[in-house]
Design an enzyme around this catalytic site. Structure first.
Site, short mmCIF file in Angstrom:
data_model
loop_
_atom_site.label_atom_id
_atom_site.label_comp_id
_atom_site.label_asym_id
_atom_site.label_seq_id
_atom_site.Cartn_x
_atom_site.Cartn_y
_atom_site.Cartn_z
N HIS A 80 4.77 0.08 0.21
CA HIS A 80 5.44 -0.66 1.26
C HIS A 80 4.50 -1.67 1.91
O HIS A 80 3.28 -1.59 1.77
CB HIS A 80 6.03 0.28 2.33
CG HIS A 80 5.02 1.19 2.96
ND1 HIS A 80 4.54 2.32 2.34
CD2 HIS A 80 4.40 1.15 4.17
CE1 HIS A 80 3.67 2.94 3.12
NE2 HIS A 80 3.56 2.24 4.24
N ASP B 168 0.62 5.26 1.73
CA ASP B 168 -0.12 5.96 2.78
C ASP B 168 -1.01 7.06 2.20
O ASP B 168 -0.65 7.76 1.25
CB ASP B 168 0.84 6.59 3.79
CG ASP B 168 1.65 5.55 4.54
OD1 ASP B 168 1.18 4.40 4.66
OD2 ASP B 168 2.75 5.88 5.02
N HIS C 84 0.84 -1.19 0.00
CA HIS C 84 0.00 0.00 0.00
C HIS C 84 0.88 1.25 0.00
O HIS C 84 2.08 1.19 0.25
CB HIS C 84 -0.92 0.02 1.22
CG HIS C 84 -0.19 0.17 2.53
ND1 HIS C 84 0.52 -0.86 3.11
CD2 HIS C 84 -0.04 1.24 3.36
CE1 HIS C 84 1.05 -0.45 4.25
NE2 HIS C 84 0.74 0.84 4.42
N ARG D 35 5.83 7.54 13.72
CA ARG D 35 5.74 8.00 12.33
C ARG D 35 5.32 9.45 12.24
O ARG D 35 4.42 9.90 12.95
CB ARG D 35 4.76 7.15 11.52
CG ARG D 35 4.87 7.38 10.01
CD ARG D 35 3.73 6.77 9.25
NE ARG D 35 2.50 7.54 9.43
CZ ARG D 35 1.33 7.22 8.86
NH1 ARG D 35 1.24 6.13 8.12
NH2 ARG D 35 0.26 7.95 9.07
#
Length: 295
Positions: A266, A114, A112, A281
């Site tokens: 990723h 983000d 996917h 993150r």
């Protein structure tokens, strides 16, 4: 140019797609020339690994802001209590049983990119591994420049210039984080409306084209018939995760991973939820005149 900038320790991890910079971030943040060199390297190497760092959250936020506008985290339930720009990925729990962070499940995660499910994705991302599992949980990145270049000419001609419909409901069914199950927030996220993005992005500096076809959110390509979508989407998804274009990283405590979602995808391996995990993150908005940014 300073000594630090001229002596950055850089090595290739996967062609020019993934590189390692073996420098202490808390030192190079104070060197404008070093930061400028990293920006230039990032133009052609959209995945950069900085091994074995020791960073405070304020350092991560500051470093993030040197490459784009650092976002305030949209998941308040897994937001850092100290810096609103940071979210936690964690198997740890508070004393009352709540997860410290999100995405605590041990199952493997599909390919996917983000934020493809929102209208203006912040495509820059930094993930800092404070505590990582000893076994499992390896992270993979796939080069979407190479994915595009690998497509047959007829498929390229069919999809270039088209937009796709991306919908979070598809991801919610595939990557349903444990902390969102049967919650009001989970229901709200599943009800997010679909959005449109180009399925091919062009880097404004290098001119390279990248496939932008997240298999967890892309539901159709606008202008194609149902039969054409049924034929073409699996071809795009297979190209996006082609093992030849993938760098696999065994994450160690202190590793900081820095990537561009506009030209990468990723995923991670399955991991044991019995092992402690805490990763932090940040996401940031990139300039459309220097990066692949979906409009």
């Amino acid at each position: 140019m300073s000594d630090i900038a001229t002596e950055l320790k850089v090595r290739a991890l996967h062609s020019d797609f993934a590189i390692e910079i073996d420098e202490r971030i808390d030192e190079i943040m104070n060197d404008a020339d070093a930061i400028d060199q990293i920006r230039q390297l990032w133009q052609t190497s959209p995945l950069i690994i900085f091994p074995r760092q020791c960073l405070e959250e304020a350092d991560q936020v500051r470093f993030t802001g040197m490459f784009g506008k650092c976002e305030t985290a949209n998941r308040k339930d897994i937001q850092s209590p100290y810096h609103e720009e940071i979210i936690y990925f964690s198997t740890l729990r508070y004393a009352d049983g709540r997860f410290v962070g999100g995405f605590a499940g041990g199952d493997d995660v599909d390919w996917h990119s983000d934020q493809t499910f929102i209208g203006r994705p912040a495509t820059g991302a930094i993930l800092y591994g404070v505590e990582v599992p000893k076994g499992g949980g390896d992270i993979y990145w796939a080069d979407q420049y190479a994915a595009w270049e690998s497509l047959p000419a007829d498929i390229q001609a069919l999809v270039e210039g088209r937009t796709g419909t991306f919908h979070y409901a598809k991801r919610f069914a595939i990557l349903n984080a444990p902390e969102l199950k049967n919650t009001e927030q989970g229901k709200k996220m599943a009800a997010l409306p679909p959005v449109q993005h180009p399925v091919v992005l062009t880097h404004p500096v290098t001119g390279r084209k990248a496939l932008y076809a997240d298999p967890t959110t892309l539901v159709s390509i606008d202008g194609l018939s149902e039969e054409e979508n049924a034929r073409v989407l699996p071809i795009l998804f297979k190209a996006g995760g082609n093992p030849a274009f993938v760098y696999r990283h065994k994450v160690r405590n202190g590793d900081l991973m820095f990537w561009d979602n506009g030209c990468t995808m990723h995923r991670r391996d399955e991991m044991s939820v019995d092992q402690p995990r805490l990763m932090k993150r940040t996401t940031f908005r990139l300039s459309a005149d220097a990066h692949c940014v979906p409009h």
